[in-house]
Write a protein that holds these residues in place. Structure first.
Motif, PDB file in Angstrom:
ATOM      1  N   VAL A  82       0.851  -1.413   0.055  1.00 61.52           N
ATOM      2  CA  VAL A  82      -0.187   0.036  -0.054  1.00 61.52           C
ATOM      3  C   VAL A  82       0.922   1.338   0.066  1.00 61.52           C
ATOM      4  O   VAL A  82       0.397   2.275  -0.736  1.00 61.52           O
ATOM      5  CB  VAL A  82      -0.951   0.088   1.364  1.00 61.52           C
ATOM      6  CG1 VAL A  82      -1.714   1.314   1.253  1.00 61.52           C
ATOM      7  CG2 VAL A  82      -2.031  -1.020   1.135  1.00 61.52           C
ATOM      8  N   LYS A  83       1.921   1.222   0.992  1.00 67.23           N
ATOM      9  CA  LYS A  83       2.733   2.715   1.048  1.00 67.23           C
ATOM     10  C   LYS A  83       3.699   2.780  -0.358  1.00 67.23           C
ATOM     11  O   LYS A  83       3.620   3.689  -0.559  1.00 67.23           O
ATOM     12  CB  LYS A  83       3.711   2.359   2.151  1.00 67.23           C
ATOM     13  CG  LYS A  83       4.882   3.536   2.267  1.00 67.23           C
ATOM     14  CD  LYS A  83       5.355   3.340   3.674  1.00 67.23           C
ATOM     15  CE  LYS A  83       6.527   4.181   3.673  1.00 67.23           C
ATOM     16  NZ  LYS A  83       7.529   4.110   4.983  1.00 67.23           N
ATOM     17  N   GLU A  84       4.064   1.588  -0.707  1.00 62.38           N
ATOM     18  CA  GLU A  84       5.282   1.657  -2.019  1.00 62.38           C
ATOM     19  C   GLU A  84       4.543   2.291  -3.399  1.00 62.38           C
ATOM     20  O   GLU A  84       4.907   2.971  -4.046  1.00 62.38           O
ATOM     21  CB  GLU A  84       5.713   0.643  -2.199  1.00 62.38           C
ATOM     22  CG  GLU A  84       6.969   0.104  -1.093  1.00 62.38           C
ATOM     23  CD  GLU A  84       8.023   1.032  -0.987  1.00 62.38           C
ATOM     24  OE1 GLU A  84       8.710   1.690  -1.763  1.00 62.38           O
ATOM     25  OE2 GLU A  84       8.307   1.489   0.244  1.00 62.38           O
ATOM     26  N   VAL A  85       3.108   1.406  -3.682  1.00 65.86           N
ATOM     27  CA  VAL A  85       2.597   1.982  -4.882  1.00 65.86           C
ATOM     28  C   VAL A  85       1.361   2.571  -4.818  1.00 65.86           C
ATOM     29  O   VAL A  85       0.642   2.619  -5.809  1.00 65.86           O
ATOM     30  CB  VAL A  85       2.265   0.557  -5.390  1.00 65.86           C
ATOM     31  CG1 VAL A  85       3.515  -0.320  -5.761  1.00 65.86           C
ATOM     32  CG2 VAL A  85       1.040  -0.158  -4.926  1.00 65.86           C
ATOM     33  N   ASN A  86       0.960   3.181  -3.464  1.00 69.34           N
ATOM     34  CA  ASN A  86      -0.211   3.887  -3.350  1.00 69.34           C
ATOM     35  C   ASN A  86      -1.498   3.054  -3.940  1.00 69.34           C
ATOM     36  O   ASN A  86      -2.323   3.492  -4.317  1.00 69.34           O
ATOM     37  CB  ASN A  86      -0.372   5.006  -4.017  1.00 69.34           C
ATOM     38  CG  ASN A  86      -1.217   6.012  -3.809  1.00 69.34           C
ATOM     39  OD1 ASN A  86      -1.625   6.122  -2.490  1.00 69.34           O
ATOM     40  ND2 ASN A  86      -1.674   6.882  -4.636  1.00 69.34           N
ATOM     41  N   ALA A  87      -1.350   1.762  -3.294  1.00 68.64           N
ATOM     42  CA  ALA A  87      -2.628   0.758  -3.553  1.00 68.64           C
ATOM     43  C   ALA A  87      -3.678   1.118  -3.047  1.00 68.64           C
ATOM     44  O   ALA A  87      -4.104   1.658  -1.819  1.00 68.64           O
ATOM     45  CB  ALA A  87      -2.050  -0.626  -3.506  1.00 68.64           C
ATOM     46  N   ILE A  88      -5.039   0.643  -3.536  1.00 68.55           N
ATOM     47  CA  ILE A  88      -6.346   0.905  -3.028  1.00 68.55           C
ATOM     48  C   ILE A  88      -7.003  -0.323  -3.074  1.00 68.55           C
ATOM     49  O   ILE A  88      -7.894  -0.458  -2.340  1.00 68.55           O
ATOM     50  CB  ILE A  88      -7.169   2.120  -3.742  1.00 68.55           C
ATOM     51  CG1 ILE A  88      -7.356   1.397  -5.218  1.00 68.55           C
ATOM     52  CG2 ILE A  88      -6.377   3.277  -3.926  1.00 68.55           C
ATOM     53  CD1 ILE A  88      -8.292   2.337  -6.152  1.00 68.55           C
ATOM     54  N   GLY A  89      -6.511  -1.357  -3.482  1.00 68.26           N
ATOM     55  CA  GLY A  89      -6.923  -2.820  -3.765  1.00 68.26           C
ATOM     56  C   GLY A  89      -6.918  -3.399  -2.208  1.00 68.26           C
ATOM     57  O   GLY A  89      -7.559  -4.430  -2.026  1.00 68.26           O
ATOM     58  N   ILE A  90      -5.966  -3.127  -1.550  1.00 66.46           N
ATOM     59  CA  ILE A  90      -5.704  -3.845  -0.140  1.00 66.46           C
ATOM     60  C   ILE A  90      -5.690  -2.691   0.742  1.00 66.46           C
ATOM     61  O   ILE A  90      -5.099  -1.634   0.514  1.00 66.46           O
ATOM     62  CB  ILE A  90      -4.386  -4.565  -0.183  1.00 66.46           C
ATOM     63  CG1 ILE A  90      -4.523  -5.933  -0.987  1.00 66.46           C
ATOM     64  CG2 ILE A  90      -3.964  -5.008   1.275  1.00 66.46           C
ATOM     65  CD1 ILE A  90      -3.391  -6.452  -1.188  1.00 66.46           C
ATOM     66  N   ILE A  91      -6.344  -2.876   1.970  1.00 69.25           N
ATOM     67  CA  ILE A  91      -6.196  -1.856   3.028  1.00 69.25           C
ATOM     68  C   ILE A  91      -6.074  -2.809   4.307  1.00 69.25           C
ATOM     69  O   ILE A  91      -6.249  -3.875   4.525  1.00 69.25           O
ATOM     70  CB  ILE A  91      -7.381  -1.037   3.107  1.00 69.25           C
ATOM     71  CG1 ILE A  91      -8.655  -1.935   3.454  1.00 69.25           C
ATOM     72  CG2 ILE A  91      -7.626  -0.271   2.018  1.00 69.25           C
ATOM     73  CD1 ILE A  91      -9.948  -1.268   3.542  1.00 69.25           C
ATOM     74  N   THR A  92      -5.069  -2.017   5.352  1.00 67.80           N
ATOM     75  CA  THR A  92      -4.850  -2.867   6.647  1.00 67.80           C
ATOM     76  C   THR A  92      -5.525  -2.066   7.751  1.00 67.80           C
ATOM     77  O   THR A  92      -5.730  -0.665   7.653  1.00 67.80           O
ATOM     78  CB  THR A  92      -3.260  -2.728   6.677  1.00 67.80           C
ATOM     79  OG1 THR A  92      -2.762  -1.410   6.643  1.00 67.80           O
ATOM     80  CG2 THR A  92      -2.605  -3.602   5.733  1.00 67.80           C
ATOM     81  N   LYS A  93      -5.934  -2.555   8.684  1.00 64.66           N
ATOM     82  CA  LYS A  93      -6.457  -2.047  10.031  1.00 64.66           C
ATOM     83  C   LYS A  93      -5.859  -2.227  11.013  1.00 64.66           C
ATOM     84  O   LYS A  93      -5.348  -3.470  11.187  1.00 64.66           O
ATOM     85  CB  LYS A  93      -8.247  -2.540  10.023  1.00 64.66           C
ATOM     86  CG  LYS A  93      -8.949  -2.312   9.070  1.00 64.66           C
ATOM     87  CD  LYS A  93      -9.634  -1.102   8.986  1.00 64.66           C
ATOM     88  CE  LYS A  93     -10.557  -0.680   8.157  1.00 64.66           C
ATOM     89  NZ  LYS A  93     -11.056   0.988   8.372  1.00 64.66           N
ATOM     90  N   GLN A  94      -5.394  -1.208  12.035  1.00 65.40           N
ATOM     91  CA  GLN A  94      -4.604  -1.410  12.792  1.00 65.40           C
ATOM     92  C   GLN A  94      -5.305  -1.582  14.123  1.00 65.40           C
ATOM     93  O   GLN A  94      -6.441  -1.562  13.961  1.00 65.40           O
ATOM     94  CB  GLN A  94      -3.658  -0.195  13.012  1.00 65.40           C
ATOM     95  CG  GLN A  94      -2.629  -0.306  11.786  1.00 65.40           C
ATOM     96  CD  GLN A  94      -1.973  -1.376  11.400  1.00 65.40           C
ATOM     97  OE1 GLN A  94      -1.354  -1.858  12.268  1.00 65.40           O
ATOM     98  NE2 GLN A  94      -1.756  -1.735  10.130  1.00 65.40           N
ATOM     99  N   GLY A  95      -4.765  -1.767  15.469  1.00 64.08           N
ATOM    100  CA  GLY A  95      -5.379  -1.665  16.622  1.00 64.08           C
ATOM    101  C   GLY A  95      -5.677  -3.024  16.988  1.00 64.08           C
ATOM    102  O   GLY A  95      -5.044  -4.204  16.624  1.00 64.08           O
ATOM    103  N   ARG A  96      -6.579  -3.287  18.025  1.00 68.68           N
ATOM    104  CA  ARG A  96      -6.915  -4.631  18.785  1.00 68.68           C
ATOM    105  C   ARG A  96      -7.494  -5.336  17.816  1.00 68.68           C
ATOM    106  O   ARG A  96      -7.189  -6.572  17.652  1.00 68.68           O
ATOM    107  CB  ARG A  96      -7.995  -4.188  19.822  1.00 68.68           C
ATOM    108  CG  ARG A  96      -8.541  -5.411  20.496  1.00 68.68           C
ATOM    109  CD  ARG A  96      -9.576  -5.022  21.631  1.00 68.68           C
ATOM    110  NE  ARG A  96      -9.887  -6.299  22.352  1.00 68.68           N
ATOM    111  CZ  ARG A  96     -10.879  -6.278  23.134  1.00 68.68           C
ATOM    112  NH1 ARG A  96     -11.570  -5.140  23.583  1.00 68.68           N
ATOM    113  NH2 ARG A  96     -11.360  -7.345  23.979  1.00 68.68           N
ATOM    114  N   TYR A  97      -8.254  -5.149  16.717  1.00 67.05           N
ATOM    115  CA  TYR A  97      -8.786  -5.845  15.616  1.00 67.05           C
ATOM    116  C   TYR A  97      -8.098  -6.065  14.315  1.00 67.05           C
ATOM    117  O   TYR A  97      -8.851  -5.624  13.200  1.00 67.05           O
ATOM    118  CB  TYR A  97     -10.206  -5.735  15.898  1.00 67.05           C
ATOM    119  CG  TYR A  97     -11.114  -6.108  16.899  1.00 67.05           C
ATOM    120  CD1 TYR A  97     -11.435  -7.220  17.290  1.00 67.05           C
ATOM    121  CD2 TYR A  97     -11.547  -5.052  17.651  1.00 67.05           C
ATOM    122  CE1 TYR A  97     -11.929  -7.391  18.472  1.00 67.05           C
ATOM    123  CE2 TYR A  97     -12.182  -5.130  18.790  1.00 67.05           C
ATOM    124  CZ  TYR A  97     -12.506  -6.300  19.297  1.00 67.05           C
ATOM    125  OH  TYR A  97     -13.120  -6.433  20.440  1.00 67.05           O
ATOM    126  N   ALA A  98      -6.843  -5.715  14.529  1.00 67.68           N
ATOM    127  CA  ALA A  98      -5.961  -5.568  13.314  1.00 67.68           C
ATOM    128  C   ALA A  98      -6.313  -6.523  12.223  1.00 67.68           C
ATOM    129  O   ALA A  98      -6.463  -7.766  12.578  1.00 67.68           O
ATOM    130  CB  ALA A  98      -4.534  -5.625  13.520  1.00 67.68           C
TER     131      ALA A  98
END
Length: 270
Positions: A82-98
């Protein structure tokens, strides 16, 4: 198994890759996702999806990642992708329910890599979920259509009480009803029912059957308002001008309403 879905009501749902991976490895789903992303074929698929769907896709960084893919030392995580190619097809959720989520197109591809049989079960259950969702949205649309009909009854009662002269011949009474209905049609759609039929000879039904959900909501309000304006003795020209102003004002307010957009898109797809 429970598989989470992120949905805003349209067709671009995101499905949890983390939950899918638990089918194979309940303890280390993240590592399984990384192993999948290490494959050159996976990188090429992800890149192709982004090229088609993402106008801000970073092609240069993608080429660098693709050239590295397949090597023993190659490592690719969802967060790095996501960071390198500015992707939108994959997203990551952080926190307790990562968790890692992917657009349904990508999620189904990942499910294929896990198990073809499991992918089939996911697709069938996802389709069932969307069918249930569409049924609920359709019910809401029909409910608003019925509300508009109920308000129209209030509207016609006001016409009967305040505009229809008791001794007026029936044929002229019908004309008065039609004219008042067209007052609303012109205020909302810019044309009478007859003009709409002449413009759309190949369509069944009437002008309101083809109205958007926003227009139906506004019509239901306008019918009540027009009934009050009739009671106050406002002329048709005065009411038409005021109703048109209200229609434009309310439509501006509702056009960007995300909840109504979802309902309207669901019924348009049908």
């Amino acid at each position: 198994m429970e598989i989470a879905v992120l949905s805003d009501g349209n067709q671009d749902d995101y499905i949890s890759l983390t939950d899918i991976a638990k089918y194979e490895s309940d303890e280390f789903p993240g590592y399984l996702i990384q192993n999948w992303m290490r494959n050159r074929s996976t990188v090429e698929f992800l890149g192709l999806w982004e090229k088609i769907n993402n106008p801000d896709f970073n092609y240069l960084e993608f080429e660098a990642i693709k050239n590295e893919s397949g090597r023993n030392s190659f490592v690719l995580t969802p967060k790095k992708w996501v960071k390198e190619v500015n992707a939108i097809g994959i997203i990551t959720k952080q926190g307790r329910y990562a968790a890692t989520y992917a657009h349904k197109d990508i999620a189904f591809e990942f499910a294929t890599w896990i198990s073809a049989e499991f992918k089939l079960y996911i697709i069938k259950d996802y389709q069932r979920l969307k069918n249930d969702e569409n049924s609920r949205l359709s019910l809401n649309w029909n409910m608003n259509r019925e509300i508009a009909k109920i308000n129209y009854k209030i509207h016609t009662d006001a016409i009967k009480e305040h505009l229809i002269v008791p001794k007026l011949p029936t044929k002229y009474q019908s004309f008065t009803y039609a004219t008042e209905a067209d007052t609303l049609n012109v205020a909302m759609f810019g044309m009478t029912a007859k003009q709409w039929r002449e413009t759309n000879p190949d369509k069944d039904g009437n002008i309101r059957d083809y109205a958007t959900l926003q227009q139906l909501i506004i019509l239901s309000n306008m019918e009540s308002l027009n009934a009050e304006y009739i009671k106050k003795g406002m002329s048709r020209d005065e009411r038409l001008e005021e109703l048109n102003r209200i229609a434009r004002e309310h439509l501006t307010s509702l056009v960007d309403n995300s909840a109504i957009k979802r309902l309207d898109c669901s019924n348009t797809d049908k």
